[in-house]
Design a protein around this motif. Structure first.
Motif, PDB file in Angstrom:
ATOM      1  N   GLY A 124       0.835  -1.192   0.000  1.00 49.90           N
ATOM      2  CA  GLY A 124       0.000   0.000   0.000  1.00 49.90           C
ATOM      3  C   GLY A 124       0.867   1.238   0.000  1.00 49.90           C
ATOM      4  N   VAL A 125       0.471   2.246  -0.777  1.00 49.55           N
ATOM      5  CA  VAL A 125       1.225   3.501  -0.871  1.00 49.55           C
ATOM      6  C   VAL A 125       0.325   4.600  -0.320  1.00 49.55           C
ATOM      7  N   SER A 149      -6.213  13.656  -2.812  1.00 51.40           N
ATOM      8  CA  SER A 149      -6.905  14.825  -3.360  1.00 51.40           C
ATOM      9  C   SER A 149      -7.403  14.521  -4.768  1.00 51.40           C
ATOM     10  N   VAL A 150      -8.294  15.359  -5.246  1.00 49.54           N
ATOM     11  CA  VAL A 150      -8.804  15.206  -6.609  1.00 49.54           C
ATOM     12  C   VAL A 150      -7.683  15.416  -7.615  1.00 49.54           C
ATOM     13  N   SER A 151      -6.809  16.394  -7.351  1.00 45.51           N
ATOM     14  CA  SER A 151      -5.708  16.648  -8.285  1.00 45.51           C
ATOM     15  C   SER A 151      -4.765  15.452  -8.347  1.00 45.51           C
ATOM     16  N   GLU A 152      -4.512  14.805  -7.207  1.00 49.70           N
ATOM     17  CA  GLU A 152      -3.651  13.629  -7.230  1.00 49.70           C
ATOM     18  C   GLU A 152      -4.316  12.493  -8.003  1.00 49.70           C
ATOM     19  N   LEU A 153      -5.622  12.349  -7.858  1.00 51.50           N
ATOM     20  CA  LEU A 153      -6.339  11.315  -8.597  1.00 51.50           C
ATOM     21  C   LEU A 153      -6.196  11.535 -10.097  1.00 51.50           C
ATOM     22  N   VAL A 169      -6.976   1.957  -6.423  1.00 51.11           N
ATOM     23  CA  VAL A 169      -7.046   3.190  -5.648  1.00 51.11           C
ATOM     24  C   VAL A 169      -7.936   3.038  -4.418  1.00 51.11           C
ATOM     25  N   LEU A 170      -7.460   3.620  -3.309  1.00 51.32           N
ATOM     26  CA  LEU A 170      -8.303   3.947  -2.163  1.00 51.32           C
ATOM     27  C   LEU A 170      -8.442   5.466  -2.125  1.00 51.32           C
ATOM     28  N   LEU A 171      -9.617   5.956  -1.801  1.00 49.55           N
ATOM     29  CA  LEU A 171      -9.801   7.387  -1.614  1.00 49.55           C
ATOM     30  C   LEU A 171      -9.681   7.689  -0.114  1.00 49.55           C
ATOM     31  N   ARG A 172      -8.622   8.409   0.242  1.00 50.93           N
ATOM     32  CA  ARG A 172      -8.456   8.751   1.655  1.00 50.93           C
ATOM     33  C   ARG A 172      -9.384   9.919   1.978  1.00 50.93           C
ATOM     34  N   ARG A 205      -9.213   1.998 -10.847  1.00 50.02           N
ATOM     35  CA  ARG A 205     -10.133   1.031 -10.256  1.00 50.02           C
ATOM     36  C   ARG A 205     -10.284   1.377  -8.780  1.00 50.02           C
ATOM     37  N   LEU A 206     -11.460   1.856  -8.411  1.00 48.24           N
ATOM     38  CA  LEU A 206     -11.709   2.239  -7.033  1.00 48.24           C
ATOM     39  C   LEU A 206     -11.919   0.989  -6.191  1.00 48.24           C
ATOM     40  N   ARG A 207     -11.002   0.765  -5.240  1.00 44.89           N
ATOM     41  CA  ARG A 207     -11.074  -0.425  -4.396  1.00 44.89           C
ATOM     42  C   ARG A 207     -11.749  -0.158  -3.057  1.00 44.89           C
TER      43      ARG A 207
END
Length: 476
Positions: A124-125, A149-153, A169-172, A205-207
Motif C-alpha cells: 500500500g502507498v 486529493s482530486v488533483s492527485e487522482l 485506488v483507495l480514496l483517503r 479502479r476504485l477499491r
C-alpha cells in the motif's frame, strides 16, 4: 529457546521501586538478556554504542497473533506492516515470508519492500500528495494507492494511461471525528472523486476508502470505519462495484508496562520527578490496551442499530486493511548504550546524571515532545562482578536516582528526563538496555549530529531449544 505465545513476564512486587515503570519482558528477550549477556556485551563493544538489537522472530509471532485476533473477530483483514515504524530490512523479509504486505509512503520505502520480496499487489502507498515518480513505480507494480486529493487522482490516472495500466485506488477521506485533518478528501471532494473514478474507469479502479485518525480510541476508529463502509456502498451505487476495502490505518496500541504501574505513575507524576523540573504535557499510553484487545474492541463496537462493525462488514462484503507498525514490533527489538560518565549530584541535587555513549536521537520520543518512560535495565559490563555483589549487599530497598543524558553538546539531549531508581550506583562502562524500542524509537529521529555514525542494527535469530542465538548485521 523456542518462542511461544506466553504471557509477558512480570517482575515480582518486591523488585519494584517507587515510581518505577518496570517494562514488560517477552520470555525470549528475558532469556537472551539472562543467558547470552556475553554475546550482547561483545556486540556492543564491537559494533559501537548505541546498538539496536532487532528480533524478527518476535515480529513474526506478532503477525500470527494479530491475524488470529481478526479471525476470532469474524472479519477478513489484509495486514500491511507500516514500514515507517522501523527501517530494518529484516522485518520486511519476515513480512514477505508470512505473506503479509507493507505500507510505504515514498519511493525508497517502496523499493525496499519490493527488494525484500513483497509483491506489488501486497504493498500500500499512503503518503500525502505523492509525486509522479512514485505514482509510476506504484502503477507498474500494481500497488494499492491511497489518493489524498482530486488533483492527485487526476495525475495518477494520467500516469496509468501512459503505462497502459489500471491503478488500484483507495480514496483517503476525512472523518466526521477529525474533520480538520490535513490528510484526505472533504465530503465535497470525495463526491467529485467518486464520480471521476467512474469517468476514468479505464485507468482507475476504485477499491475502497481509507482515513487518517490520531489517537488510540477503538470507538472512534470503529465509527470512522463505519463511515467508510457507507462510502463503499455509495460508490457501488455510482458504478464502482470493486469498492470493497476499508483501510482502518494503524493506531493499534502496545502495552509497555503493567496497567497498575501506569495508573500509579499518572496519579503521582509531577515535574519534581524530572531533571530540570521538566513538565511534559502528553505521554504515549504505556499501560493501556494491547493490539489484540484493541482489535476486539474495534470490531465489536456497535455501529448499525446495535450490530457490531464486524457484522456490518460481513453483511456488505467488506474486507478490512490494517497498517500496524508499532503493534507488529512489540518486543521485537531493544537498544543498548554504554555508560560513558556518571556525574553524582546526590549530595546537591539529590540525583545523578548518567551520560551514555550516543544520543537521544536514537531513542526518538523527543520527536513527540515527550519522554520514553519505561525504565532502562542496568547491566554490568564484563568487569562488573563487584558491582553485582555491591548491589546484593546494599539490599532490595536501596536505589540510585539518576536521569540519563546523551553525549552531545545539547542541553536537551536527554534519553530519560525522569529520575530512575537504579538498583545500585551506575558505573562507567555499565550497559543500559532500553527495551521494546523497535516501534518508532530506534530510527525515527536518528541523526549523524557531530558527524557521529548512525547506530547499527544487529539481527538476532533466537533459534530452537538448546540452540545458541545467531546474529548478523541488518541489510547483509
Amino acid at each position: 529457546m523456542l518462542i511461544s505465545q506466553q504471557v509477558l513476564e512480570r517482575p515480582p512486587a518486591a523488585a519494584r521501586r517507587p515510581f518505577a515503570l518496570t517494562p514488560l519482558l517477552h520470555p525470549a528477550v528475558s532469556a537472551l538478556l539472562a543467558d547470552d549477556r556475553p554475546l550482547l556485551a561483545d556486540l556492543l563493544d564491537g559494533l559501537g554504542s548505541p546498538l539496536h538489537v532487532v528480533l524478527p522472530e518476535i515480529f513474526e509471532e506478532n503477525v500470527r497473533t494479530l491475524r488470529q485476533a481478526f479471525t476470532e473477530a469474524g472479519v477478513t483483514a489484509d495486514i500491511l506492516f507500516a514500514k515507517k515504524a522501523n527501517k530494518a530490512d529484516c522485518y520486511v523479509s519476515s513480512a514477505a515470508s508470512l505473506g503479509i504486505g507493507v505500507d510505504v509512503a515514498g519511493a525508497p520505502e517502496l523499493v525496499k519492500a519490493l527488494a525484500g520480496g513483497v509483491p506489488g499487489h501486497r504493498i500500500g502507498v499512503s503518503g500525502p500528495e505523492k509525486d509522479d515518480a512514485l505514482h509510476a513505480l506504484a502503477v507498474q507494480h500494481g500497488c494499492l494507492v491511497a489518493v489524498d486529493s482530486v488533483s492527485e487522482l487526476r495525475r495518477l490516472a494520467a500516469t496509468a494511461r501512459l503505462a497502459r495500466r489500471q491503478a488500484a485506488v483507495l480514496l483517503r477521506t476525512r472523518t466526521t471525528i477529525q474533520p480538520g485533518s490535513r490528510f484526505g478528501l472533504s465530503a465535497a471532494e470525495r463526491d467529485v472523486a467518486v464520480g471521476l473514478c467512474g469517468e476514468l474507469a479505464a485507468h482507475i479502479r476504485l477499491r475502497g476508502f481509507s482515513f487518517h485518525l490520531n489517537g488510540y480510541s477503538p470507538a472512534e476508529r470503529a465509527t470512522a470505519a463505519d463511515e467508510m463502509i457507507g462510502h463503499c456502498l455509495d460508490a457501488r451505487r455510482r458504478g464502482s462495484p470493486s469498492a470493497q476495502l476499508v483501510d482502518i490505518g494503524g493506531g493499534l496500541p502496545v502495552r509497555y508496562v503493567e496497567q497498575r504501574l501506569w495508573d500509579d505513575f499518572l496519579r503521582q507524576n509531577e515535574p519534581a520527578h524530572y531533571h530540570g523540573l521538566k513538565d511534559f504535557k502528553d505521554f504515549y499510553p504505556y499501560g493501556g490496551q494491547n493490539a489484540t484487545e484493541a482489535v476486539r474492541a474495534i470490531m465489536a463496537s456497535p455501529v448499525d442499530g446495535g450490530h457490531s462493525l464486524a457484522a456490518k462488514a460481513a453483511r456488505h462484503g467488506i474486507r478490512f486493511v490494517v497498517e500496524p507498525g508499532r503493534a507488529l514490533l512489540d518486543q521485537a527489538g531493544f537498544t543498548m548504550y554504554r555508560v560513558q560518565q556518571v556525574d553524582d549530584r546526590r549530595g546537591t541535587d539529590g540525583y545523578a546524571i548518567v551520560t551514555v555513549a550516543g544520543s537521544s536521537f536514537s531513542l526518538s520520543e523527543q520527536w513527540f515532545n515527550s519522554d520514553y518512560l519505561p525504565d532502562p535495565l542496568l547491566l554490568p559490563s564484563e568487569t562488573g562482578a563487584e558491582a553485582g555483589a555491591e548491589a546484593e549487599a546494599a539490599g532490595a530497598d536501596a536505589a540510585f536516582p539518576a536521569c540519563v543524558a546523551g553525549s552531545t553538546c545539547l542541553e536537551s539531549d536527554m534519553l530519560t528526563w525522569r529520575k530512575i531508581g537504579f538498583p545500585r550506583p551506575v558505573r562507567r562502562g555499565d550497559h543500559l538496555v532500553y527495551l521494546n524500542t523497535a516501534g518508532y524509537q530506534m530510527d525515527s529521529n536518528e541523526s549523524p549530529f557531530h558527524d557521529a555514525a548512525l547506530p547499527l542494527k544487529a539481527v538476532i535469530r533466537l533459534g530452537g531449544e538448546g540452540a545458541r542465538p545467531r546474529w548478523r548485521l541488518d541489510g547483509i
